[in-house]
Design a protein around this motif. Structure first.
Motif, PDB file in Angstrom:
ATOM      1  N   VAL A 205       0.852  -1.183   0.000  1.00 53.14           N
ATOM      2  CA  VAL A 205       0.000   0.000   0.000  1.00 53.14           C
ATOM      3  C   VAL A 205       0.892   1.239   0.000  1.00 53.14           C
ATOM      4  O   VAL A 205       1.782   1.370   0.843  1.00 53.14           O
ATOM      5  N   ILE A 206       0.646   2.122  -0.957  1.00 57.33           N
ATOM      6  CA  ILE A 206       1.323   3.418  -1.000  1.00 57.33           C
ATOM      7  C   ILE A 206       0.444   4.444  -0.293  1.00 57.33           C
ATOM      8  O   ILE A 206      -0.761   4.523  -0.540  1.00 57.33           O
ATOM      9  N   ASN A 207       1.049   5.194   0.603  1.00 57.08           N
ATOM     10  CA  ASN A 207       0.368   6.320   1.248  1.00 57.08           C
ATOM     11  C   ASN A 207       0.999   7.596   0.701  1.00 57.08           C
ATOM     12  O   ASN A 207       2.143   7.910   1.012  1.00 57.08           O
ATOM     13  N   LEU A 208       0.246   8.300  -0.130  1.00 55.50           N
ATOM     14  CA  LEU A 208       0.733   9.561  -0.700  1.00 55.50           C
ATOM     15  C   LEU A 208      -0.231  10.678  -0.294  1.00 55.50           C
ATOM     16  O   LEU A 208      -1.371  10.714  -0.749  1.00 55.50           O
ATOM     17  N   ARG A 209       0.246  11.541   0.585  1.00 55.33           N
ATOM     18  CA  ARG A 209      -0.554  12.669   1.051  1.00 55.33           C
ATOM     19  C   ARG A 209      -1.906  12.208   1.585  1.00 55.33           C
ATOM     20  O   ARG A 209      -2.954  12.774   1.315  1.00 55.33           O
ATOM     21  N   ASP A 210      -1.874  11.097   2.329  1.00 55.51           N
ATOM     22  CA  ASP A 210      -3.040  10.528   2.998  1.00 55.51           C
ATOM     23  C   ASP A 210      -4.036   9.888   2.028  1.00 55.51           C
ATOM     24  O   ASP A 210      -5.176   9.623   2.385  1.00 55.51           O
ATOM     25  N   LYS A 211      -3.597   9.635   0.789  1.00 56.22           N
ATOM     26  CA  LYS A 211      -4.378   8.838  -0.149  1.00 56.22           C
ATOM     27  C   LYS A 211      -3.700   7.481  -0.278  1.00 56.22           C
ATOM     28  O   LYS A 211      -2.471   7.406  -0.378  1.00 56.22           O
ATOM     29  N   LEU A 212      -4.492   6.408  -0.288  1.00 53.31           N
ATOM     30  CA  LEU A 212      -3.926   5.062  -0.313  1.00 53.31           C
ATOM     31  C   LEU A 212      -4.141   4.403  -1.671  1.00 53.31           C
ATOM     32  O   LEU A 212      -5.246   4.454  -2.235  1.00 53.31           O
TER      33      LEU A 212
END
Length: 304
Positions: free
Chosen positions: A26-33
């Motif tokens: 899971v990538i967490n980018l600026r609180d988007k998964l």
């Protein structure tokens, strides 16, 4: 604080063991998964790592081998029981729809949210998804059946306002968005103040490449050149190189060779064969070619 983190939920290969679970990240980018692959045990690992189910809106499937997609039915059902209403988009090979349609109709026919399947062409690199935070391109890989990796590219962030300078020039608050977009500020007296004097550059955007499963495949090198983090499968060690060739997988040294030629900044190995009790030797073999190599493991959270 803005982040671009990679969470390893599982990094084993086809046969789950007590040491490693099937592939999922899971990538967490600026609180988007953004999830990549969904092997068995994925949703349990999300619980263990305190990853919020409600923040997940996109799942990217590399290919239709079970260790990369058998976790989907359970996860889709759980999202429904948690009261999800927003659309979930699942990106992957065209066969994904054949796999999910009967499951959705039999076990998940009353889901409170829509599921959309976006077919990905595994033979070429193309833009798969784009939003305000990220661009995702497909990466054609070479495996026993059509397989694609994914390149996640953070979009450039706006420059930071230098408060001392905007105060000095008495810049109105309403002008700040324009300045952050790269427009100069013109004072009431007509003086042009360059935006570069009023801002400092944001950190350069980061890029993450996911390459699993694949044999040694040189064609991906120009597509992943210079990425900040490369996850590349390393199913086998050098003593099992013939088996790697036979099954269209890679050895740790081959993964390191790809990383070296592509001049990536960091290499993360994964997708370990169940035959190995200890995979530390894979890191050692890879570091002979590419020193900045690390091993993935369940529960790892690593900044891109």
């Amino acid at each position: 604080m803005e982040c671009f983190d990679l969470n390893i939920l599982g990094c084993g290969s086809a046969l789950p063991t007590t040491r490693h679970l099937a592939t999922s990240q899971v990538i967490n980018l600026r609180d988007k998964l953004y999830m990549i692959d969904c092997g068995e045990g994925t949703q349990v690992q999300m619980r263990r790592m305190r990853i919020k189910f409600s923040k997940l809106n996109h799942i990217f499937i590399s290919h239709m081998h079970g260790d990369h997609c058998f976790g989907l039915p359970g996860l889709l059902s759980t999202l429904g029981m948690l009261g999800r209403t927003g659309e979930l988009v699942i990106h992957g090979p065209k066969e994904l729809e054949d796999y999910l349609t009967p499951i959705l109709s039999l076990f998940c026919k009353e889901l409170p949210y829509p599921v959309r399947i976006n077919a990905v062409n595994p033979t070429t690199s193309e833009l798969v998804w784009e939003d305000r935070s990220i661009k995702v391109h497909s990466l054609p890989l070479k495996h026993r059946l059509p397989t694609t990796g994914y390149l996640f590219e953070e979009k450039a962030k706006e420059p930071h306002i230098i408060r001392e300078m905007t105060d000095f020039y008495q810049v109105p608050v309403k002008e700040l968005p324009r300045i952050k977009r790269g427009e100069d500020y013109i004072t009431p007296d007509g003086e042009v103040i360059p935006y570069t004097r009023l801002t400092r550059p944001a950190a350069p955007p980061k890029r993450y490449a996911y390459c699993s499963d694949t044999t040694f495949y040189e064609k991906i090198i120009p597509l992943i050149e210079g990425v900040d983090l490369l996850y590349h499968e390393a199913t086998f060690g050098e003593t099992d190189a013939p088996r790697a060739k036979e099954t269209f997988h890679s050895t740790a040294k081959q993964a390191a060779e790809i990383a070296k030629r592509a001049q990536v900044k960091k290499l993360l190995l994964g997708h370990y064969s169940a035959r190995y009790e200890d995979v530390q030797f894979l890191k050692e073999e890879a570091r002979e070619i590419f020193p900045n190599t690390f091993l993935a493991y369940e529960g790892l959270r690593i900044p891109v």
